[in-house]
Each structure stands twice: as C-alpha cells, then as structure tokens.
Design a protein around this motif. Structure first.
Motif, PDB file in Angstrom:
ATOM      1  N   UNK A 240       0.863  -1.185   0.000  1.00  0.00           N
ATOM      2  CA  UNK A 240       0.000   0.000   0.000  1.00  0.00           C
ATOM      3  C   UNK A 240       0.893   1.226   0.000  1.00  0.00           C
ATOM      4  N   UNK A 241       0.454   2.247  -0.715  1.00  0.00           N
ATOM      5  CA  UNK A 241       1.213   3.486  -0.811  1.00  0.00           C
ATOM      6  C   UNK A 241       0.387   4.646  -0.292  1.00  0.00           C
ATOM      7  N   UNK A 249       4.591   0.781   1.678  1.00  0.00           N
ATOM      8  CA  UNK A 249       4.797  -0.332   2.600  1.00  0.00           C
ATOM      9  C   UNK A 249       4.546  -1.633   1.864  1.00  0.00           C
ATOM     10  N   UNK A 250       5.524  -2.526   1.868  1.00  0.00           N
ATOM     11  CA  UNK A 250       5.430  -3.817   1.202  1.00  0.00           C
ATOM     12  C   UNK A 250       5.584  -4.905   2.256  1.00  0.00           C
ATOM     13  N   UNK A 251       4.692  -5.897   2.235  1.00  0.00           N
ATOM     14  CA  UNK A 251       4.777  -7.020   3.164  1.00  0.00           C
ATOM     15  C   UNK A 251       4.956  -8.300   2.356  1.00  0.00           C
ATOM     16  N   UNK A 252       6.018  -9.044   2.653  1.00  0.00           N
ATOM     17  CA  UNK A 252       6.280 -10.321   1.993  1.00  0.00           C
ATOM     18  C   UNK A 252       5.964 -11.431   2.992  1.00  0.00           C
ATOM     19  N   UNK A 280      10.018  -2.517   3.607  1.00  0.00           N
ATOM     20  CA  UNK A 280       9.607  -3.904   3.401  1.00  0.00           C
ATOM     21  C   UNK A 280       9.570  -4.625   4.741  1.00  0.00           C
ATOM     22  N   UNK A 281       8.486  -5.359   4.965  1.00  0.00           N
ATOM     23  CA  UNK A 281       8.383  -6.274   6.099  1.00  0.00           C
ATOM     24  C   UNK A 281       8.449  -7.683   5.518  1.00  0.00           C
ATOM     25  N   UNK A 282       9.557  -8.366   5.760  1.00  0.00           N
ATOM     26  CA  UNK A 282       9.821  -9.673   5.168  1.00  0.00           C
ATOM     27  C   UNK A 282       9.683 -10.746   6.240  1.00  0.00           C
ATOM     28  N   UNK A 318      13.245  -3.876   6.165  1.00  0.00           N
ATOM     29  CA  UNK A 318      14.246  -3.293   5.283  1.00  0.00           C
ATOM     30  C   UNK A 318      13.721  -1.964   4.748  1.00  0.00           C
ATOM     31  N   UNK A 319      14.644  -1.123   4.328  1.00  0.00           N
ATOM     32  CA  UNK A 319      14.258   0.202   3.829  1.00  0.00           C
ATOM     33  C   UNK A 319      14.992   0.528   2.543  1.00  0.00           C
ATOM     34  N   UNK A 320      14.292   1.230   1.652  1.00  0.00           N
ATOM     35  CA  UNK A 320      14.941   1.832   0.479  1.00  0.00           C
ATOM     36  C   UNK A 320      14.628   3.320   0.498  1.00  0.00           C
ATOM     37  N   UNK A 321      15.657   4.180   0.635  1.00  0.00           N
ATOM     38  CA  UNK A 321      15.420   5.627   0.753  1.00  0.00           C
ATOM     39  C   UNK A 321      15.185   6.332  -0.566  1.00  0.00           C
ATOM     40  N   UNK A 322      15.365   5.617  -1.695  1.00  0.00           N
ATOM     41  CA  UNK A 322      15.250   6.311  -2.980  1.00  0.00           C
ATOM     42  C   UNK A 322      16.239   7.452  -3.053  1.00  0.00           C
TER      43      UNK A 322
END
Length: 367
Positions: A240-241, A249-252, A280-282, A318-322
């Motif tokens: 969801x954005x 937010x991405x959940x795997x 990301x929540x993995x 995990x995070x991606x700051x772009x």
C-alpha cells in the motif's frame, strides 16, 4: 474503571494542581479528540481520517479502535490516546497517537496516561503490545520502555515533513521516521527464524530482551542468491502506498519464484524517485527469506530491524530511501534506541547501490 475511569491529581513544577479523569471514549467525544489533534498538528496530522468525527465513531463502535481521553474536571480535553488492533492480519494492539494539549504539558500526564492504556491492552487476548514512537523527541520512547516495551528497530522515512507540522524540531531530515517497540504478551515462542548471518547477533539481542523462545536457522551460504530448491511458484506479497506522504509499505508473507515480477509491478507503479520511499516487512518465519533478503540487498535495500511477536509470522524490516538523504544524527532517541540506531546507520553505510532489481532487463525501467 470501565465506566468512570481513573482520577489523577497532577502537579507541575510551580506546584499547581491539575485533577484529570482518564477514561474510555464515549459517543460525543469526537470533537474533543479532534480539537486535541488540531492543538498540536493543525490540519497536518498524518492520520487524516482522525479529523472525521463519523470515522472515529464508526471505528469505536466496530471495536477495532479504542479511544481514550484525559479530561480536566471542568470538562476540557487535556489529551487523547488510541489503542488500535489489526485483526485478522495481526494479533497485536498498538499504543498509538498519544497527543497532549500544549497548555497541559508539564504536569506529568503522559506516563500515567500511557500506563492506563497499557492496563487496558494487557487485559486483552493479544500476542503483543506494539508502539511506533516518533524520532523527533524521545518522550514516548522512554515512557513505553517503562511499560515493558523494548526497542526492536525502525521504520524509516514514513512521513513527508512538508505535509506534517508539529511543535518539535526535525533537524535536517525531510521525512519523519518511527521506532519500533514491542512487549510480548500471549506469544512466548517465536519459532524458527531465517535471518541473514550478519544480523543474527542483532536478532539474538532483540529476542533476548523480549524474553521469548526462538531458534535461529543457520544460513546456507551456497544457496543465498541462486533459486533455492523447493521454492514455491507464487509469492504472497501485499503493498500500500500513502500518496500524501510518498511512503510505500510492502509485506512479503511468502517468498516465491515470481518475487522479482511482483516487485517490478510495484516499482513500475511507484518509482523510488523524489520523496518516494519504501519499507519492506519480510517474513523471517519463511525458510526462503534469506534468499529474498539477498536479492533485495543487491538492489539497494538495507536492514533496519525487526517487527517481532505481532502475528503468527515474525518479520524483519528493510528500507529503500530512494533519493531521500537520512541524517541519523538529527534523530532524538533514548539510551535504549541509540545502539540500534548506530547499527542501522552502519547498515546504510554498507548499503549496496545496485539497480532496484539487479537482473531486470534493459528498457524495463519504471516510466
């Protein structure tokens, strides 16, 4: 307590007395709650739905949100707080959104108010208590620590500070981050965890502080990037954005052979440019989580901690700051959070700067 709540007699440094009643929400409290939010944030609070009195009433009736109020004996709202549950995806309750009016700060209301919420939360059937304290002050971090919640990591760059105003400083950061604090309640065994080898020491420390049972699986170095044997065909991924905050937010939940394809779909919709960031929540309860971690790591994602005990699965973050620069020195964190922040800062420093997915074909970059 159920009907009348709890009465406190608070004092400030000048010796002035402030009698306050802590109690659960009642129909008709909606405007008082909204007034409390406006006192601190104006119209910029990131949970926009809480400006809607009908939304508050509906969620309270459904039972998924328990609003708490602190009122003076004259009937004026001094503060509000929210206990939020996340059934059926998760079996935890979040201590959220404690906001005190500026005129009533300095009386020591925050801690007994939080303790009142924790008493109500602990009586429920939850696996864990959960909190996402802000990092522009450490008041909430210290108070929920006293309630037994322990620091486990961070969710970085969640809120656009051009869209959120408050009465504290932000330093040089352009986006607002949150800590993660957890206290185990009904869940006492985290099961087998599949964690990258270099982070297993971090995880031992976190789960040790939480006082629950767990087992760390040994990483299979030879299989950590090639497709592992037995990998399912389909991944289970949700996302969801928040378009206002430019936060994804991405959940795997399940790692499968199509993980690259799923991520390409997400990147195409939400390119990590400008202020767009992602977390990301993995699931590290998935035996193939290390494979997914290595693939994401090669694409510029880095480790920011754990989200433990909140559901049947355990999660690493995990995070991606772009394009967003992070100034860790400008966060305000408690003594407990400091070594975790130093660890995550080191993870960012060692971050790999590859393409978002290293093996994607030329010409398929997000438009």
């Amino acid at each position: 307590m159920e009907e009348y709540g709890k009465i406190l007699n608070l004092h400030n440094e000048q010796g002035d007395c402030l009698p306050v009643v802590l109690r659960k929400y009642r129909p008709g409290d909606e405007e008082d709650l909204i007034a409390c939010i406006r006192d601190e944030y104006g119209e910029s609070y990131f949970k926009r739905e809480l400006y809607d009195g009908e939304y508050i009433k509906k969620k309270a009736e459904e039972g998924c949100m328990l609003f708490l109020v602190a009122k003076t004996l004259s009937g004026e709202v001094a503060g509000m707080m929210l206990l939020k549950q996340f059934y059926p995806q998760e079996n935890m309750c979040e201590l959220a959104s404690q906001i005190l009016k500026k005129k009533y700060r300095g009386y020591g209301l925050s801690m007994p108010f939080a303790r009142y919420g924790m008493e109500l939360l602990s009586a429920g059937p939850y696996y864990a208590a959960y909190s996402l304290p802000v990092l522009f002050h450490d008041i909430s971090q210290r108070h929920v620590y006293e309630l037994g919640l322990r620091a486990t990591g961070f969710i970085l760059n969640v809120f656009d500070l051009e869209k959120v105003t408050h009465s504290y400083g932000n330093g040089r950061n352009s986006k607002h981050s949150q800590g993660i604090q957890v206290c185990g309640l009904k869940k006492e065994n985290a099961g087998t965890l599949y964690i990258p080898g270099e982070h297993q020491g971090f995880c031992r420390a976190v789960y040790g502080r939480l006082g629950v049972r767990y087992r760390l699986a040994k990483e299979k170095r030879k299989e950590n990037k090639s497709l592992p044997a037995g990998l399912p065909e389909k991944s289970l991924v949700t996302y969801k954005n928040d378009s206002v905050q430019s936060s994804l937010e991405i959940v795997i939940y399940v790692v499968g052979r199509d993980l690259e394809e799923r991520f390409m779909e997400i990147y195409d919709k939400y390119p990590l440019t400008g202020k767009q960031t992602a977390n990301v929540f993995l699931s590290c309860s998935d035996r193939y989580s290390v494979y997914a971690y290595r693939r994401l790591e090669d694409g510029g994602w880095f480790f920011t901690g754990l989200k433990p005990l909140c559901s049947d699965r355990e999660f690493l973050v995990m995070h991606h700051p772009g394009d967003v620069e992070i100034f860790f020195e400008d966060y305000v964190v408690s003594r407990e959070f400091k070594p975790l922040l130093d660890y995550v800062k080191k993870c960012l420093k060692e971050r790999k700067g590859g393409e978002l997915w290293p093996e994607r074909k030329r010409g398929s970059e997000p438009k």
